[in-house]
Design an enzyme around this catalytic site. Sequence first.
Site, PDB file in Angstrom:
ATOM      1  N   PHE A 134       0.738  -1.353   0.102  1.00  0.00           N
ATOM      2  CA  PHE A 134       0.073  -0.048   0.028  1.00  0.00           C
ATOM      3  C   PHE A 134       0.917   1.230  -0.089  1.00  0.00           C
ATOM      4  O   PHE A 134       0.854   2.109  -0.837  1.00  0.00           O
ATOM      5  CB  PHE A 134      -0.868  -0.173   1.075  1.00  0.00           C
ATOM      6  CG  PHE A 134      -1.495   1.413   1.634  1.00  0.00           C
ATOM      7  CD1 PHE A 134      -2.036   1.949   0.618  1.00  0.00           C
ATOM      8  CD2 PHE A 134      -1.828   1.557   3.054  1.00  0.00           C
ATOM      9  CE1 PHE A 134      -2.960   3.196   1.119  1.00  0.00           C
ATOM     10  CE2 PHE A 134      -2.266   2.595   3.394  1.00  0.00           C
ATOM     11  CZ  PHE A 134      -2.975   3.417   2.365  1.00  0.00           C
TER      12      PHE A 134
ATOM     13  N   ASP B 177       9.344  -6.855  -3.706  1.00  0.00           N
ATOM     14  CA  ASP B 177       8.311  -7.418  -3.127  1.00  0.00           C
ATOM     15  C   ASP B 177       7.889  -8.885  -3.193  1.00  0.00           C
ATOM     16  O   ASP B 177       8.030  -9.475  -4.169  1.00  0.00           O
ATOM     17  CB  ASP B 177       6.891  -6.601  -3.480  1.00  0.00           C
ATOM     18  CG  ASP B 177       5.856  -6.614  -2.531  1.00  0.00           C
ATOM     19  OD1 ASP B 177       5.716  -5.258  -1.860  1.00  0.00           O
ATOM     20  OD2 ASP B 177       5.175  -7.503  -2.101  1.00  0.00           O
TER      21      ASP B 177
ATOM     22  N   ALA C 172       9.108  -3.166   3.570  1.00  0.00           N
ATOM     23  CA  ALA C 172       8.853  -4.665   3.701  1.00  0.00           C
ATOM     24  C   ALA C 172       8.724  -5.131   5.144  1.00  0.00           C
ATOM     25  O   ALA C 172       9.564  -4.831   5.742  1.00  0.00           O
ATOM     26  CB  ALA C 172       9.811  -5.572   2.845  1.00  0.00           C
ATOM     27  N   ALA C 173       7.643  -5.613   5.369  1.00  0.00           N
ATOM     28  CA  ALA C 173       7.448  -5.939   6.692  1.00  0.00           C
ATOM     29  C   ALA C 173       6.125  -6.890   6.855  1.00  0.00           C
ATOM     30  O   ALA C 173       5.411  -6.899   5.821  1.00  0.00           O
ATOM     31  CB  ALA C 173       7.426  -4.676   7.795  1.00  0.00           C
TER      32      ALA C 173
ATOM     33  N   TYR D 295       5.958  -7.788  17.206  1.00  0.00           N
ATOM     34  CA  TYR D 295       6.023  -6.674  16.218  1.00  0.00           C
ATOM     35  C   TYR D 295       6.748  -5.378  16.814  1.00  0.00           C
ATOM     36  O   TYR D 295       7.524  -4.730  16.127  1.00  0.00           O
ATOM     37  CB  TYR D 295       4.642  -6.364  15.768  1.00  0.00           C
ATOM     38  CG  TYR D 295       4.513  -5.218  14.759  1.00  0.00           C
ATOM     39  CD1 TYR D 295       4.752  -5.455  13.318  1.00  0.00           C
ATOM     40  CD2 TYR D 295       4.119  -4.114  15.003  1.00  0.00           C
ATOM     41  CE1 TYR D 295       4.866  -4.579  12.499  1.00  0.00           C
ATOM     42  CE2 TYR D 295       3.895  -2.992  14.048  1.00  0.00           C
ATOM     43  CZ  TYR D 295       4.169  -3.415  12.751  1.00  0.00           C
ATOM     44  OH  TYR D 295       4.007  -2.311  11.900  1.00  0.00           O
TER      45      TYR D 295
ATOM     46  N   PHE E 257     -14.362  -5.047  17.072  1.00  0.00           N
ATOM     47  CA  PHE E 257     -13.505  -5.586  18.124  1.00  0.00           C
ATOM     48  C   PHE E 257     -13.438  -4.570  19.510  1.00  0.00           C
ATOM     49  O   PHE E 257     -12.835  -3.824  19.198  1.00  0.00           O
ATOM     50  CB  PHE E 257     -12.339  -6.124  18.039  1.00  0.00           C
ATOM     51  CG  PHE E 257     -12.374  -7.105  16.628  1.00  0.00           C
ATOM     52  CD1 PHE E 257     -12.765  -8.489  16.856  1.00  0.00           C
ATOM     53  CD2 PHE E 257     -11.727  -6.993  15.779  1.00  0.00           C
ATOM     54  CE1 PHE E 257     -12.813  -9.436  15.996  1.00  0.00           C
ATOM     55  CE2 PHE E 257     -11.818  -7.992  14.642  1.00  0.00           C
ATOM     56  CZ  PHE E 257     -12.366  -9.023  14.782  1.00  0.00           C
TER      57      PHE E 257
ATOM     58  N   GLY F  95      -3.896  -7.250  23.181  1.00  0.00           N
ATOM     59  CA  GLY F  95      -3.083  -6.294  22.998  1.00  0.00           C
ATOM     60  C   GLY F  95      -3.258  -5.153  21.964  1.00  0.00           C
ATOM     61  O   GLY F  95      -2.548  -4.435  21.964  1.00  0.00           O
TER      62      GLY F  95
HETATM   63  C1  UD2 Z   1      -1.845  -0.143  13.569  1.00  0.00           C
HETATM   64  C2  UD2 Z   1      -1.063  -0.610  12.321  1.00  0.00           C
HETATM   65  C3  UD2 Z   1      -0.144  -1.778  12.871  1.00  0.00           C
HETATM   66  C4  UD2 Z   1       0.941  -1.009  14.274  1.00  0.00           C
HETATM   67  C5  UD2 Z   1      -0.049  -0.430  15.102  1.00  0.00           C
HETATM   68  C6  UD2 Z   1       0.662   0.395  15.955  1.00  0.00           C
HETATM   69  C7  UD2 Z   1      -2.444  -0.905  10.301  1.00  0.00           C
HETATM   70  C8  UD2 Z   1      -3.115  -1.683   9.617  1.00  0.00           C
HETATM   71  N1  UD2 Z   1      -1.808  -1.426  11.391  1.00  0.00           N
HETATM   72  O1  UD2 Z   1      -2.650  -1.184  14.221  1.00  0.00           O
HETATM   73  O2  UD2 Z   1       0.792  -1.951  11.870  1.00  0.00           O
HETATM   74  O3  UD2 Z   1       1.565   0.010  13.662  1.00  0.00           O
HETATM   75  O4  UD2 Z   1      -1.117   0.648  14.395  1.00  0.00           O
HETATM   76  O5  UD2 Z   1      -0.180   0.902  17.188  1.00  0.00           O
HETATM   77  O6  UD2 Z   1      -2.333   0.344  10.325  1.00  0.00           O
HETATM   78  N2  UD2 Z   1     -10.689  -3.348  14.207  1.00  0.00           N
HETATM   79  C9  UD2 Z   1     -11.924  -3.976  14.199  1.00  0.00           C
HETATM   80  N3  UD2 Z   1     -12.564  -4.619  13.294  1.00  0.00           N
HETATM   81  C10 UD2 Z   1     -11.681  -5.143  12.149  1.00  0.00           C
HETATM   82  C11 UD2 Z   1     -10.246  -4.656  12.179  1.00  0.00           C
HETATM   83  C12 UD2 Z   1      -9.803  -3.798  13.214  1.00  0.00           C
HETATM   84  O7  UD2 Z   1     -12.664  -3.374  15.069  1.00  0.00           O
HETATM   85  O8  UD2 Z   1     -12.073  -5.706  11.293  1.00  0.00           O
HETATM   86  C13 UD2 Z   1     -10.277  -2.429  15.365  1.00  0.00           C
HETATM   87  C14 UD2 Z   1      -8.964  -3.041  16.034  1.00  0.00           C
HETATM   88  O9  UD2 Z   1      -9.273  -3.670  16.945  1.00  0.00           O
HETATM   89  C15 UD2 Z   1      -8.415  -1.784  16.437  1.00  0.00           C
HETATM   90  C16 UD2 Z   1      -8.779  -0.546  15.449  1.00  0.00           C
HETATM   91  O10 UD2 Z   1      -9.900  -1.440  14.715  1.00  0.00           O
HETATM   92  O11 UD2 Z   1      -8.916  -1.208  17.653  1.00  0.00           O
HETATM   93  C17 UD2 Z   1      -7.741  -0.352  14.628  1.00  0.00           C
HETATM   94  O12 UD2 Z   1      -7.305  -1.524  14.049  1.00  0.00           O
HETATM   95  P1  UD2 Z   1      -5.976  -1.640  12.870  1.00  0.00           P
HETATM   96  O13 UD2 Z   1      -5.746  -3.047  12.676  1.00  0.00           O
HETATM   97  O14 UD2 Z   1      -6.509  -0.949  11.783  1.00  0.00           O
HETATM   98  O15 UD2 Z   1      -4.804  -0.762  13.490  1.00  0.00           O
HETATM   99  P2  UD2 Z   1      -4.098  -1.008  14.704  1.00  0.00           P
HETATM  100  O16 UD2 Z   1      -4.225   0.326  15.344  1.00  0.00           O
HETATM  101  O17 UD2 Z   1      -4.568  -2.265  15.540  1.00  0.00           O
END
Ligand code: UD2
Length: 316
Positions: free
Chosen positions: A12, A31, A76-77, A145, A211, A279
């Site tokens: 992305f 990639d 890349a990660a 991570y 969630f 987490g």
């Molecule tokens: C983001 C980054 C991750 C890391 C983190 C640092 C993304 C994709 N991930 O994770 O790489 O850097 O920040 O804190 O940007 N959720 C739902 N339903 C779903 C998916 C997610 O409710 O189907 C919730 C999830 O539980 C969280 C929020 O949405 O509370 C954001 O989730 P996320 O996976 O987009 O991003 P995050 O902040 O966990």
Amino acid sequence: MGKYLITGGAGFIGSTLANHLAKENTVIVIDDLSMGKKENLIENSKLSFIEGSVTDKELMSEVLSSHRFDYIFHFAAIASVADSVERPVETHQINFESVLMLLELIRKHQKDLKRLVFSSSAAVYGDEPTLPKREESIIRPLTPYAVDKFAAEQYVLDYQHLYGINTSAVRFFNVYGPNQNPESPYSGVISILVDRYKRLQAGSAAQFTLFGDGSQSRDFVFIEDVIQALLLVAGKEEALGKQYNVGTGNAITLTELIEVIDEALEIKLPVKYETGREGDIKDSVADISRLQGLGYRSNYSVQAGMKKYLVSENLI
Ligand code: UD2
């Protein structure tokens, strides 16, 4: 005009940057297509694509020893906190070991490198509750991570101090925009939401699993702001050996976010609530003053960024 290497460049953020840079520069993308897609990359004679993993030592040695790069962006990660908890060994190889290997290859072969920019994460701050997060805030990496991102980021910046290799790092908050892959359960929440709205508009049954209770908040930053930040960090002398938060400086809760999209599309997304993820961080917002010091201005509130994104997906 310059020569760029972008690892994770079909993903992305990487592909958006690669397409932007290839207008005027030579760009090589590596990639393994685990999350990235070749179609994300525009057809352009200045852009070449290598399918392979950054953990492949032979491939990386070949690429780094046969080109002279001006800039390297390492994206890349395995960008998932939850996946790293499931698979700590595999994710460590990609999120940490590949970085150390890249640093050594740069030390050996890329004496004239103008900048290596490493993509770190807001995850390094962990659940320490003080907000907003400043680059000097307490670091409490709580997952493989986050530990890997922090360790790799520190190595990258140390290589500046120890060996004079020109490096910088960015700590991404929640980046969103076109071409973010919604297919993994660990995909960015906005990409998942947009996918569900698309199905709903197409007349299919669709629901979103939330969630937690929806009160968790995030600093959602639009991809165009992120590209601006990356170019500033890579280009500015004063960014050498430093890390930068990349966000907007404002947060929104998940419930509010869904309301914003509901209103923009005049549709109500059915939401099913489940218990919060292990987490998961409650609140996250960036202090962006360091980045602003380089001349950065966030041009997209989440409302403005979402509107542009929804238009580009033909949803509005
Ligand atoms: C983001 C980054 C991750 C890391 C983190 C640092 C993304 C994709 N991930 O994770 O790489 O850097 O920040 O804190 O940007 N959720 C739902 N339903 C779903 C998916 C997610 O409710 O189907 C919730 C999830 O539980 C969280 C929020 O949405 O509370 C954001 O989730 P996320 O996976 O987009 O991003 P995050 O902040 O966990």
